[in-house]
Write an enzyme that holds these catalytic residues in place. Structure first.
Site, PDB file in Angstrom:
ATOM      1  CG  HIS A 108      47.213  45.905  46.761  1.00 18.53           C
ATOM      2  ND1 HIS A 108      46.291  46.552  46.727  1.00 18.53           N
ATOM      3  CD2 HIS A 108      47.711  45.410  45.363  1.00 18.53           C
ATOM      4  CE1 HIS A 108      45.649  45.993  45.688  1.00 18.53           C
ATOM      5  NE2 HIS A 108      46.413  45.237  44.928  1.00 18.53           N
TER       6      HIS A 108
ATOM      7  CG  HIS B 262      46.221  40.236  42.975  1.00 23.46           C
ATOM      8  ND1 HIS B 262      46.450  40.487  44.276  1.00 23.46           N
ATOM      9  CD2 HIS B 262      46.295  41.670  42.574  1.00 23.46           C
ATOM     10  CE1 HIS B 262      46.334  41.904  44.611  1.00 23.46           C
ATOM     11  NE2 HIS B 262      46.353  42.458  43.384  1.00 23.46           N
ATOM     12  CG  ASP B 263      49.288  42.917  41.609  1.00 23.37           C
ATOM     13  OD1 ASP B 263      48.830  42.580  40.491  1.00 23.37           O
ATOM     14  OD2 ASP B 263      48.986  43.479  42.324  1.00 23.37           O
TER      15      ASP B 263
ATOM     16  CD  GLU C  87      49.570  42.715  36.248  1.00 26.30           C
ATOM     17  OE1 GLU C  87      49.568  43.995  36.437  1.00 26.30           O
ATOM     18  OE2 GLU C  87      48.875  41.859  36.397  1.00 26.30           O
ATOM     19  CG  ASP C  88      53.334  44.076  39.589  1.00 26.34           C
ATOM     20  OD1 ASP C  88      53.335  44.627  38.288  1.00 26.34           O
ATOM     21  OD2 ASP C  88      52.434  44.478  40.325  1.00 26.34           O
TER      22      ASP C  88
ATOM     23  CG  ASP D 279      43.502  44.275  42.367  1.00 24.33           C
ATOM     24  OD1 ASP D 279      44.211  44.792  43.263  1.00 24.33           O
ATOM     25  OD2 ASP D 279      43.658  44.467  41.175  1.00 24.33           O
TER      26      ASP D 279
END
Length: 179
Positions: A36, A62-63, A66-67, A123
């Site tokens: 992704h 980008h994640d 956050e993840d 995204d």
């Protein structure tokens, strides 16, 4: 003349792959999650014609805060304040309830920098393309439909950023009867 990814970009790709190594997408095939973030960066480079390496690197990351267990401090130390600032702009606050995070994505989209908006558009485009062909494990048709509606609200607040991406997103929204 051919252009090549910089060493820093390749380090960023490797870092994203390492940090997301245990994660899988929610599609029936359980696609590696790193696909992704690679897709988001590729969409920006190939479809949106973005050459800004900071944007392309932030798309890969980008994640990551956050993840994964990565922190903004890690990102800044490894990839600098520019990339870190973009990652910060596109990162949801996981301490908030999911509905509040979704509401804030709609609200904050218009206030984002142009560079962060590009990442958000790419995204959403990758997520919606995936959702067109795969219903995530555990999702009902209603939840899937609601995601398209919510994504359109976010995209509507990102408009005027990149015509190529917006046309591709509008094509998806049109197919879903949202335009």
């Amino acid at each position: 003349m051919a252009t090549y990814p910089s060493a820093k970009f390749m380090e960023c790709l490797q870092y994203a792959a390492f940090k997301h190594r245990q994660q899988r997408r929610k599609d029936p095939q359980e696609t590696p999650y790193v696909n992704h973030v690679i897709n988001v960066s590729t969409i920006l480079s190939v479809e949106a014609c973005i050459t800004d390496e900071g944007v392309l690197m932030a798309a890969l990351l980008h994640d990551v805060v956050e993840d994964t267990d990565a922190s903004f401090e890690d990102v800044e130390k490894l990839f600098g304040p520019d990339v870190c600032g973009l990652v910060r702009e596109v990162t949801d606050d996981k301490s908030l309830e999911k509905q509040e995070r979704k509401r804030l994505q709609i609200e904050n989209a218009a206030k984002s920098s142009c560079r962060a908006k590009l990442i958000k558009l790419a995204d959403k485009l990758d997520n919606l393309r995936d959702l067109q062909v795969n219903t995530p494990t555990g999702w009902t048709q209603e939840r899937r439909d609601q995601y398209f509606v919510w994504a359109k609200k976010v995209v509507d607040n990102l408009r005027g950023t990149n015509a190529n991406l917006e046309l591709k997103l509008d094509e998806i929204f049109r197919q879903r009867g949202l335009l």
